[in-house]
Design an enzyme around this catalytic site. Structure first.
Site, short mmCIF file in Angstrom:
data_model
loop_
_atom_site.label_atom_id
_atom_site.label_comp_id
_atom_site.label_asym_id
_atom_site.label_seq_id
_atom_site.Cartn_x
_atom_site.Cartn_y
_atom_site.Cartn_z
N ARG A 181 0.85 -1.18 0.00
CA ARG A 181 0.00 0.00 0.00
C ARG A 181 0.89 1.24 0.00
NH1 ARG A 181 -3.49 -2.86 -1.50
NH2 ARG A 181 -5.59 -3.17 -0.64
N HIS A 222 -1.47 0.91 -9.82
CA HIS A 222 -2.18 0.00 -8.91
C HIS A 222 -2.94 -1.06 -9.70
CE1 HIS A 222 -3.94 -0.16 -4.58
NE2 HIS A 222 -3.84 -1.37 -5.09
#
Length: 311
Positions: free
Chosen positions: A226, A274
C-alpha cells in the site's frame, strides 16, 4: 436463508456479474446493487469497497461485511459495529494477478531490464553479466496468501527465497523470519525486496531510510503493498546514492501521484497505476457465496479479519 438481502456497493458493472452468480448459485437470496437497497431491515450481508455510514442504524440486521477487494485498510473500523465480522477478499484471480506481476518485476530486475531500456534510449549496445537465479536472493515482506503464492512461483524459478512476517511461518525451501528482531537478518540477505504487507499502523512508513540502509547496496525494490507504507523522500535519497538500485512501484500515496512528483520521471523508478492484482468478478462472487454457506453452517469464513491485527 429466507428473507435475506445481499447488498453490493461497488462497481455496478462488476455487480451485474455478481448478480448472475447469485442467481445461479443462491437464488434464495435477494441480491441488490446499491443504491437499490430494498427493505434495509432485510439486509444481512454487504459487500463494499467503501461501506455507507451508520451501518448499525441503516442496516440493523447486518451480519457480515465483505470487502470487495483484497484489502480492508480502506475501512474505518472505529465506525463499524464492533461485533460485525469483516471478511477480506481471497480469490484466485487476485492471487494469480499478483503472482504474475511480481514475477515479471523480479525477473526484470534480475535480468537488468531497466538498465537495458536505458541503454536502448542512449543507443548503447552493451552486454551485462548474467547471474543464475539461484544466486539472486529474493525476500518477501508479508506471508499471507499472496506472499506464499509469490514465493512458491519464485522458488520454482530457482531464486534463493526468504520471507518475513510478524508471526512465525514455515515453508519448504524458503528461509522464514519473524518479528522485529529477525528483520535485520532478513534484510541483509535480500537482493530484491518485495513488499506485500497489509497496511496497518505498524506498517505505515515501514519502507524508510532505516530499512533501506539494512539492504545490500544496490538492492531492488518491488512495492505492491500500500502507498502509505513507503516514505517517498527516503526512497529518492536511497536511489540517489545507489543504496537502492531500482524500484518498481505499483502503489503510491496519493493515487495518482501529482504531476510534479519525482517518481514520474525518475530513470530508476518503474511506475504502474495500482494494477498488480485485480479482483475477478465471477470468481469473487463464487468465493463470497461459498463463504455465505460457511457462515450459515457455523464454519470459519475464508478471509475473516482479525481486528486486533487489522487484516
Amino acid at each position: 436463508m429466507t428473507s435475506t438481502t445481499f447488498l453490493y456497493k461497488s462497481d455496478p458493472v462488476r455487480g451485474r456479474q455478481w448478480a448472475g452468480v447469485f442467481r445461479d448459485r443462491a437464488p434464495e437470496i435477494d441480491f441488490r446493487i446499491w443504491p437499490d437497497i430494498g427493505d434495509p431491515a432485510q439486509v444481512r450481508f454487504l459487500a463494499a469497497w467503501e461501506p455507507p455510514q451508520d451501518l448499525a442504524t441503516r442496516f440493523p440486521q447486518l451480519q457480515v461485511l465483505f470487502s470487495s477487494g483484497a484489502g480492508v485498510d480502506q475501512f474505518d473500523f472505529a465506525a463499524l459495529p464492533p461485533e460485525l465480522p469483516v471478511v477480506r477478499m481471497v480469490e484466485p484471480g487476485i492471487v494469480q494477478g499478483m503472482v504474475e506481476y511480481v514475477t515479471h518485476a523480479v525477473l526484470g530486475l534480475h535480468r537488468d531490464m531497466p538498465q537495458y531500456r536505458r541503454q536502448q534510449q542512449q543507443g548503447e549496445w552493451r552486454v551485462l553479466p548474467v547471474r543464475p537465479a539461484r544466486e539472486r536472493r529474493v525476500g518477501v515482506l508479508g506471508l499471507g496468501s499472496l506472499g506464499q503464492a509469490v514465493l512458491a512461483q519464485l522458488r520454482g524459478l530457482g531464486f534463493d527465497c526468504a520471507g518475513w512476517s510478524r508471526s512465525r511461518h514455515q515453508f519448504a525451501g524458503v528461509h522464514c523470519y519473524s518479528d522485529r528482531h529477525e528483520l535485520p537478518a532478513f534484510l541483509a540477505r535480500t537482493d530484491i525486496l518485495v513488499c506485500l504487507l497489509p497496511l496497518t499502523d505498524a506498517t505505515r512508513g515501514f519502507l524508510n531510510k532505516d530499512l533501506f540502509a539494512q539492504l545490500p547496496a544496490g538492492a531492488g525494490l518491488v512495492h505492491v503493498g500500500r502507498g502509505p507504507q513507503l516514505i517517498d523522500t527516503d526512497l529518492l535519497a536511497a536511489l540517489a546514492v545507489g543504496q537502492i538500485g531500482e524500484a518498481v512501484l505499483d502503489v503510491t500515496d496519493p493515487e495518482p501521484l501529482p504531476p510534479s512528483h519525482a517518481f514520474w520521471r525518475h530513470p530508476r523508478v518503474q511506475l504502474t497505476p495500482h494494477i498488480a492484482s485485480m479482483t475477478q468478478p465471477l470468481s469473487a462472487a463464487n468465493v463470497v457465496v461459498d463463504n455465505l454457506r460457511r457462515f450459515e453452517a457455523g464454519e470459519p469464513m475464508v478471509g475473516l479479519v482479525d481486528r486486533s491485527r487489522g487484516y
